[in-house]
Scaffold this motif. Sequence first.
Motif, short mmCIF file in Angstrom:
data_model
loop_
_atom_site.label_atom_id
_atom_site.label_comp_id
_atom_site.label_asym_id
_atom_site.label_seq_id
_atom_site.Cartn_x
_atom_site.Cartn_y
_atom_site.Cartn_z
N LYS A 14 0.83 -1.21 0.00
CA LYS A 14 0.00 0.00 0.00
C LYS A 14 0.86 1.26 0.00
CE LYS A 14 -3.60 2.72 0.84
NZ LYS A 14 -4.63 3.05 -0.17
N SER A 15 1.96 1.23 0.74
CA SER A 15 2.83 2.40 0.88
C SER A 15 4.26 2.01 0.59
CB SER A 15 2.71 2.98 2.29
OG SER A 15 3.30 2.09 3.23
N ALA A 16 5.15 3.01 0.69
CA ALA A 16 6.57 2.76 0.44
C ALA A 16 7.13 1.74 1.43
CB ALA A 16 7.35 4.07 0.53
N ALA A 17 6.64 1.77 2.66
CA ALA A 17 7.13 0.83 3.67
C ALA A 17 6.82 -0.60 3.27
CB ALA A 17 6.50 1.15 5.03
N GLU A 18 5.58 -0.88 2.86
CA GLU A 18 5.23 -2.24 2.47
C GLU A 18 5.89 -2.64 1.16
OE1 GLU A 18 2.54 -0.03 3.28
OE2 GLU A 18 2.71 -0.73 5.37
N ASN A 19 6.06 -1.69 0.25
CA ASN A 19 6.77 -2.01 -0.99
C ASN A 19 8.23 -2.35 -0.71
OD1 ASN A 19 4.78 -1.85 -3.06
ND2 ASN A 19 4.76 0.38 -2.83
N GLY A 20 8.79 -1.68 0.30
CA GLY A 20 10.15 -2.02 0.71
C GLY A 20 10.23 -3.43 1.27
N MET A 21 9.22 -3.82 2.07
CA MET A 21 9.16 -5.19 2.58
C MET A 21 9.04 -6.19 1.43
SD MET A 21 6.53 -4.87 5.78
CE MET A 21 6.61 -3.50 6.93
N ALA A 22 8.22 -5.84 0.46
CA ALA A 22 8.04 -6.74 -0.69
C ALA A 22 9.37 -6.93 -1.42
CB ALA A 22 6.99 -6.17 -1.63
#
Length: 333
Positions: A14-22
């Motif tokens: 959803k956000s940059a944080a979750e995209n970083g986790m991905a």
Amino acid sequence: MEPQLGTTLVLAGKSAAENGMACCLKKNDAVKLPDGSPVNVCLHSEIENRQIVGNDDAFRLNLYMNSLSTDRFGKLLIYSPKLSSTHDVVSNNFSELPVGAVCVADIQLKGRGRSKNIWESPKGCLLFSFTLQMEDGRIVPHVQYVVCLAMTEAINDICWKNGMPALDVRIKWPNDLYLHGLKVGGILCTSTYKSKKFNVSVGIGLNVSNQQPSTCLNTILHSLGCVDRQLQREDIMAAFFNKFESLYDIFIIQGFQALEKQYYKTWLHSGQRVIVQEKDDNMNQVSEYVVTIQGLTSSGYLLAITDDGQTCELHPDGNSFDFFKGLVSRKVA
């Protein structure tokens, strides 16, 4: 589009944080299938403009993310066109995923329900599982009730916001969703205990546009005169997480008692008269008597009262448990 080798898993945030986790999950090759079969992991950002998984039946990740407004739940997503089971994916990768991560698939090959029942998972079903982590084991059994309540309210919210007829989806205890007397959904919660915490995997199957094996929400909407609009899987899943997050916070802080009034308005059983079948100590003779459902006990089972005023706690008895047949095992409270 089917990959030539292995199962396709698309990671999205959803956000940059979750995209970083991905990105980290992909880089570390962290997401595995339970059977160890090959996996093709890609990021949503890598395929948005390509037709790797693009078809008319595919779950639309952008639509889902745009409708999601949570702080924690549903923000990291694993999508696959076809999986054995979304529940197995989140359970097998629990330690690698953040709490609230969700796995969704268009088709499940080995979906399951309670007591090892098979959950039929054709195209048109909303099929997803997500992760929870809890510390108080006494309230873990109530999580499935919060999930059921959140889904019924999410469906109502979507219908209301889109000017559709209301759908009277009701909860059949402990974890089924019924509409017009037919099952349209089911919830499965499993948990393991590790490092003084309960790792809970929550699975949901909901018939949205598939007419088999029973009926679906859109078929009922059409019968109510709504012929030009349909419910979408992406909207329902986003609305579910939006609703679940607020209900779950109440549940954790105040206990399930704070949600009981809402829950009882939605379930099928208040004041219901059912026949209890009880075997004797030798398991030979079966006695039957009628009880009236009063609500839930503090442990999450059914609270009932006999005609002579005796209080009972009723437990589901495996596959023979059926409110429409009144088959329930009994434990004196």
